[in-house]
Design a protein around this motif. Structure first.
Motif, PDB file in Angstrom:
ATOM      1  N   THR A 117       0.831  -1.207   0.000  1.00 34.77           N
ATOM      2  CA  THR A 117       0.000   0.000   0.000  1.00 34.77           C
ATOM      3  C   THR A 117       0.863   1.254   0.000  1.00 34.77           C
ATOM      4  O   THR A 117       0.603   2.203  -0.753  1.00 34.77           O
ATOM      5  N   ALA A 118       1.901   1.263   0.838  1.00 39.69           N
ATOM      6  CA  ALA A 118       2.798   2.420   0.900  1.00 39.69           C
ATOM      7  C   ALA A 118       3.552   2.600  -0.410  1.00 39.69           C
ATOM      8  O   ALA A 118       3.744   3.726  -0.885  1.00 39.69           O
ATOM      9  N   SER A 119       3.965   1.499  -1.000  1.00 40.67           N
ATOM     10  CA  SER A 119       4.700   1.556  -2.263  1.00 40.67           C
ATOM     11  C   SER A 119       3.845   2.172  -3.364  1.00 40.67           C
ATOM     12  O   SER A 119       4.303   3.026  -4.133  1.00 40.67           O
ATOM     13  N   LEU A 137       2.301   9.455  -5.859  1.00 46.16           N
ATOM     14  CA  LEU A 137       2.692  10.815  -5.487  1.00 46.16           C
ATOM     15  C   LEU A 137       3.972  11.274  -6.185  1.00 46.16           C
ATOM     16  O   LEU A 137       4.374  12.429  -6.052  1.00 46.16           O
ATOM     17  N   GLY A 138       4.620  10.357  -6.907  1.00 47.88           N
ATOM     18  CA  GLY A 138       5.843  10.708  -7.609  1.00 47.88           C
ATOM     19  C   GLY A 138       7.083  10.693  -6.741  1.00 47.88           C
ATOM     20  O   GLY A 138       8.142  11.172  -7.155  1.00 47.88           O
ATOM     21  N   GLY A 198       8.545   9.935 -14.041  1.00 47.43           N
ATOM     22  CA  GLY A 198       8.655  10.486 -12.698  1.00 47.43           C
ATOM     23  C   GLY A 198       7.459  10.245 -11.813  1.00 47.43           C
ATOM     24  O   GLY A 198       7.380  10.771 -10.704  1.00 47.43           O
ATOM     25  N   LYS A 199       6.509   9.402 -12.270  1.00 47.42           N
ATOM     26  CA  LYS A 199       5.302   9.168 -11.474  1.00 47.42           C
ATOM     27  C   LYS A 199       4.572   7.926 -11.968  1.00 47.42           C
ATOM     28  O   LYS A 199       4.513   7.668 -13.171  1.00 47.42           O
ATOM     29  N   LEU A 200       4.003   7.181 -11.030  1.00 46.44           N
ATOM     30  CA  LEU A 200       3.160   6.035 -11.358  1.00 46.44           C
ATOM     31  C   LEU A 200       1.781   6.530 -11.756  1.00 46.44           C
ATOM     32  O   LEU A 200       1.217   7.407 -11.090  1.00 46.44           O
ATOM     33  N   GLY A 201       1.231   5.978 -12.822  1.00 44.88           N
ATOM     34  CA  GLY A 201      -0.117   6.367 -13.206  1.00 44.88           C
ATOM     35  C   GLY A 201      -0.548   5.687 -14.486  1.00 44.88           C
ATOM     36  O   GLY A 201       0.251   5.071 -15.191  1.00 44.88           O
TER      37      GLY A 201
END
Length: 776
Positions: A94-96, A102-103, A204-207
Motif C-alpha cells: 500500500t505504501a509503495s 505521489l511521484g 517520474g510518477k506512477l499512473g
C-alpha cells in the motif's frame, strides 16, 4: 509414525543446511544447458554475479515488509503468527503504491525515499529477530499433534523443497524474455509488469497510460518493481553512452531482482502454508510446503516478474486469520478483508479466485449470529483497501475500475469497439459443456495446436487429481472425525467448488489462473493426513497418505527441474551466461567501434532487434512498434500500444482511408522515424480476433512497401526494421477536412528528402508465436 513431538534441531549450521544445499544446487543447475557459450568457471561467475546483484534488493524488501508486520503487532493480537509478516507485506504494498502515485519513488529524491521505506522495516525486522533468538535460542517451538516422520520421508520432503527452490532461483537469474515457453518468454513481464515501471521511472510518477491498458490495473506489485529501480540506483532514462536504463540497466540487475523477489514470495508462501497447516492439521503439516513449492506452475510463474505469488501469500494469510474467528471477532474479520482487498490490488482476478476461499473460511469458523456484522465490516474494509486504486483511475478516466463497468461509469479514452474487443479477449464464449470439457480435455481450437488449459495441464502435473482423491477420501471418512476436521472438509469442498466455478464462468479459462486454487488443493491432502492420524486403527491410512504425498512432492519437483532443462531446446541457461547485454546490446557497445566494418556488420547481423536498434540508432530516435508491445529492452524514444489500445495505424487509416501516402504523412507528423514491424504477431492477433480492424499484416506491408526503406530484417522472427521516407506534401484536394480530430492531423510534414520510387519488400512469414526478443 507416532504423534510424539519431534525433536527440533538446535544447531545453527543444521538450520542453515537447506539454504546451503539449495545454493549449491543453484550453481549446479546453472551449468546445465549453456549452449557451449562458456566454461564451468565462467558460468559459475555469471550466476554468482547475477545472484549477488539481484538478491540483496529482493531480500531487503522481503525483510522490510516483514518489519512493518512487527510494527503492526499491537493491532494483530489474537491472530496467528504467520499472519503478522503477511500483514506487513500488505502495508508495504500500500505504501509503495502511494509513494509511486505521489511521484516520490520515481522523482529526483527517489533513492532517499525508497531507502527510508525499506530501511525502517528492515531495521525493525532485524531487531525483532535478534530479540526472538535471544529469547528462544535456535530451537523451534514444538507443535502438539505433529508426527515423527520416518527419516526417508523427512529427507524426501526436504529434497523436494530444495530442488524446487533451486529451480526457482536459477530460472530467476536469467534475463527476462528468455525462459518458459508456456508464458511465451514472460511476455506479460516484458509488456507491463516490468515495462510499466520503466515508463513510470522515465515519467517520474506512477499512473495510467493511454497506450497500455494494463497501467489501469491496481499495480501494487509493479509499484514495488519501481522501488527496486530506485533502490539499485538505476538511471531514469537512457543516455548517449548507454541505451539501457531503469530495470534493464547493467546486467538488468533490477529486473533480476524483481524476479528473485517474486521467487522469494513463492518460497515464503510455502513456508506460510506450512505454518497454517501446523495449527489446523499438525499431523500432515510437513507435507504442505513441499507440495506447494514443487508444483511446476508455481516454479514457472514464481521465477518471472509476475504478481501471482504475493496473491497466494495474501490468500494464505487471509485464510489463516479467518480460521481463528471462532469468537466472531470483527477485528479479525477486518484483517481478513484487508488482506483479500490487497490481494485484489495485486491481481484483480483475486476478487473471483481468492476472495471466495477466504470468505467461506471466515463464515464457516464464525458463529452464524455474527455473520451480518462480519460481512458488513468485511465489505467496508475491503472497499477501503481498494480506494487508492479506484481514486487514481477515476481521476485519469472518470471510471474507478476502467476498463470494467464502462456502461455504469465512462469508457475513458476507449471506443465501444475497444471495450467489446477487450471483453471478448478476456472471457470464454463457449457453452457450458465446452467449459466443463476444458477442465480436463485439451483445447483443439488453439491456434498454436491442441493443448490443455485446465486441471490437467502438464505444469499442474497430478496435483488436482491427487487433491480430488484426497477430498473424496476425507469426506468418506468423516464419521468419527473431530469437529475441526469436519469444518475444514466443508471449507475445502466449498472453496474449491466456488473457485472452479469462478474460473469457468468469469475468466477466459487459462491454466495459470488456477494458481489461487493451489493452496486449497494442498490443504485437502494435508487435512486428510491429519484426520487419519486420529486413533491407532487409522495409523496405516496416515502412513499411506504421507508416503504418497511425499513421492508426489518429489515427483513434482523432479518434473519442474526436467521442464526447466527442456527450455530453449535444452539450453535454458544460455541467456544467464551471455547476460542481458545481449538483449540491450550494451555488452557490445564498447567493442563495435574497434572492429573492422565487415566484422562489425557480421556482429550486428547476429543480434536481436532491440540490441540492433540500441547500437545503431541515436538514443533520441523515435521508433514505432507495429505488432509488438514489449519494448522493455529498447532505450530509444519508443511509441507502442497494446493490441487493445488505439494504434497509430488505425488513427492514420481513419483519417486518410486506404492511402499509404497519407499514412506516411500522418506518421511523420507524429515524428515517427522508424517502424519495427512484427508481421507474425500481427497475423496471430488478427487470427485470434484481438487486433483492430485496420491493424493487419496487409496494411503494415502496404505502408512499408510504399514508404519504408528496409534497415534490417529478422526472418526467423518475422520482424523487420524500416526507416520511413518523407512523402511529398499533399495537394490542396488531398488536404483533410477541418472536422477531423486525429492527433497531429493539422501538422504538415516537411518536404521530401528522397523522391525515388519505393522498392517493394515482401517480408517473410513468421512462426505462430515469434521469439520475444531473445538473442539469435
Amino acid at each position: 509414525m507416532t504423534t510424539e513431538t519431534p525433536t527440533r534441531p538446535a544447531s545453527p549450521l543444521m538450520l542453515a543446511a537447506p539454504a546451503i544445499v539449495t545454493l549449491a544446487l543453484v550453481f549446479a543447475l546453472a551449468l546445465v544447458g549453456t549452449g557451449g557459450t562458456a566454461g564451468a568457471v565462467d558460468v559459475v561467475l555469471a550466476a554468482g554475479e547475477s545472484l549477488l546483484m539481484g538478491a540483496w534488493p529482493a531480500l531487503a524488501i522481503l525483510a522490510g515488509a516483514c518489519g512493518y508486520g512487527v510494527l503492526a503487532r499491537p493491532i494483530l493480537r489474537g491472530t496467528a503468527r504467520e499472519v503478522e509478516p503477511i500483514f506487513g507485506l500488505s502495508i508495504f504494498l500500500t505504501a509503495s503504491h502511494a509513494l509511486g502515485w505521489l511521484g516520490l519513488s520515481a522523482g529526483s529524491s527517489r533513492q532517499l525515499v525508497v531507502l527510508a521505506l525499506v530501511g525502517v522495516g528492515l531495521c525493525v525486522f532485524v531487531a525483532d529477530r535478534v530479540r526472538e533468538w535471544k529469547r528462544t535460542g535456535w530451537v523451534d517451538e514444538p507443535v502438539p499433534g505433529e508426527v515423527r516422520l520416518p527419516r526417508w520421508v523427512s529427507l524426501t520432503l526436504n529434497a523436494s523443497f530444495v530442488i524446487a527452490s533451486a529451480v526457482l532461483v536459477v530460472a530467476a537469474l536469467s534475463p527476462p524474455g528468455w525462459l518458459w515457453s508456456s508464458e511465451f518468454g514472460g511476455y506479460d513481464a516484458l509488456s507491463y509488469h516490468l515495462q510499466l515501471p520503466q515508463e513510470w521511472l522515465r515519467l517520474g510518477k506512477l499512473g495510467p497510460l493511454d497506450h497500455n491498458v494494463y497501467s489501469f490495473l491496481p499495480s501494487s506489485v509493479e509499484s514495488v518493481y519501481l522501488l527496486i529501480a530506485a533502490l539499485t540506483g538505476a538511471p531514469a532514462a537512457p543516455g548517449a553512452g548507454s541505451h539501457a536504463f531503469g530495470l534493464a540497466a547493467g546486467i538488468a540487475q533490477g529486473a533480476i531482482a524483481c524476479q528473485l523477489l517474486h521467487a522469494g514470495m513463492a518460497i515464503w508462501s510455502a513456508r506460510a502454508l506450512t505454518a497454517l497447516a501446523k495449527r489446523i492439521a499438525p499431523a500432515g503439516s510437513a507435507l504442505a510446503g513441499p507440495l506447494l513449492i514443487s508444483i511446476p506452475w508455481v516454479v514457472v510463474v514464481g521465477s518471472l516478474a509476475y504478481n501471482e505469488m504475493p496473491l497466494l501469500l495474501l490468500l494464505i494469510g487471509a485464510i489463516s486469520c479467518a480460521a481463528d474467528n471462532a469468537d466472531g471477532s470483527l477485528k479479525r474479520a477486518a484483517i481478513c478483508a484487508w488482506l483479500v482487498g490487497i490481494a485484489v490490488s495485486v491481481k484483480p482476478t483475486a476478487i473471483m479466485l481468492a476472495a471466495p476461499g477466504a470468505g467461506i473460511t471466515l463464515l464457516v469458523f464464525t458463529p452464524w449470529k455474527r455473520w451480518p456484522a462480519v460481512l458488513l465490516v468485511g465489505a467496508v474494509v475491503g472497499a477501503v483497501s481498494l480506494l487508492p486504486w479506484m481514486a487514481r483511475n477515476f481521476h485519469a478516466a472518470g471510471n474507478p475500475v476502467f476498463p470494467a463497468l464502462a456502461d455504469y461509469f465512462t469508457s475513458g479514452p476507449w471506443t465501444q469497439e475497444q471495450l467489446e474487443r477487450f471483453a471478448r479477449a478476456h472471457r470464454f464464449s463457449g457453452s457450458l459443456s465446452d467449459r466443463l470439457a476444458l477442465t480436463i480435455l485439451p483445447d483443439a481450437t488453439d491456434p498454436a495446436g491442441a493443448r490443455h488449459r485446465g486441471l490437467l495441464h502438464p505444469q499442474w502435473a497430478v496435483l488436482f487429481p491427487g487433491a480430488m482423491v484426497a477430498l473424496g477420501v476425507l469426506l468418506a471418512t468423516l464419521r468419527g472425525a473431530s469437529a475441526n476436521v469436519k469444518r475444514w472438509a466443508v471449507v475445502l469442498v466449498l472453496a474449491l467448488a466456488s473457485q472452479l466455478i469462478a474460473w469457468l464462468f468469469f475468466t477466459h479459462i487459462q491454466a495459470r489462473f488456477l494458481l489461487p486454487i493451489a493452496p486449497v488443493a494442498v490443504l485437502a491432502i494435508v487435512v486428510l493426513a491429519d484426520s487419519l492420524s486420529r486413533g491407532p486403527e487409522r495409523g496405516r491410512g496416515l502412513r499411506v497418505v504421507v508416503w504418497l504425498a511425499t513421492l508426489l512432492s518429489l515427483g513434482h519437483a523432479g518434473w519442474s527441474a526436467y521442464l526447466f532443462t527442456r527450455e530453449r531446446a535444452g539450453h535454458p541457461n544460455t541467456a544467464l551466461v551471455i547476460g542481458a547485454g545481449a538483449f540491450t546490446g550494451e555488452s557490445l557497445r564498447g567493442q563495435l567501434p574497434n572492429l573492422p566494418q565487415a566484422q562489425r556488420d557480421e556482429v550486428l547481423n547476429q543480434v536481436p532487434p532491440e540490441a540492433f536498434i540500441n547500437l545503431t540508432l541515436p538514443h533520441d530516435a523515435r521508433v514505432w512498434l507495429l505488432g509488438d508491445a514489449t519494448p522493455f529492452y529498447l532505450g530509444c524514444d519508443v511509441t507502442y500500444n497494446t493490441t487493445y489500445d488505439l494504434s497509430l495505424l488505425t488513427a492514420a487509416v481513419d483519417r486518410y482511408g486506404d492511402n499509404p501516402t497519407g499514412w506516411a504523412r500522418f506518421l511523420k507528423a507524429q515524428k515517427i522515424e522508424y517502424v519495427l514491424v512484427n508481421f507474425g504477431e500481427l497475423d496471430r492477433l488478427v487470427r485470434s480476433g484481438f487486433a483492430e480492424a485496420s491493424v493487419t499484416p496487409e496494411n503494415a506491408n502496404k505502408l512499408v512497401v510504399s514508404w519504408g526503406s528496409i534497415v534490417r530484417a529478422w526472418p526467423e522472427q518475422g520482424r523487420a526494421l524500416y526507416k520511413l521516407r518523407v512523402p511529398p506534401p499533399p495537394s490542396p484536394s488531398e488536404l483533410p477536412s477541418e472536422s477531423s480530430s486525429s492527433p497531429g492531423a493539422n501538422e504538415e510534414p516537411a518536404a521530401p528528402s528522397d523522391s525515388r520510387e519505393p522498392t517493394p519488400e515482401q517480408p517473410s512469414t513468421p512462426n505462430d508465436m515469434p521469439d520475444q526478443g531473445g538473442p539469435s
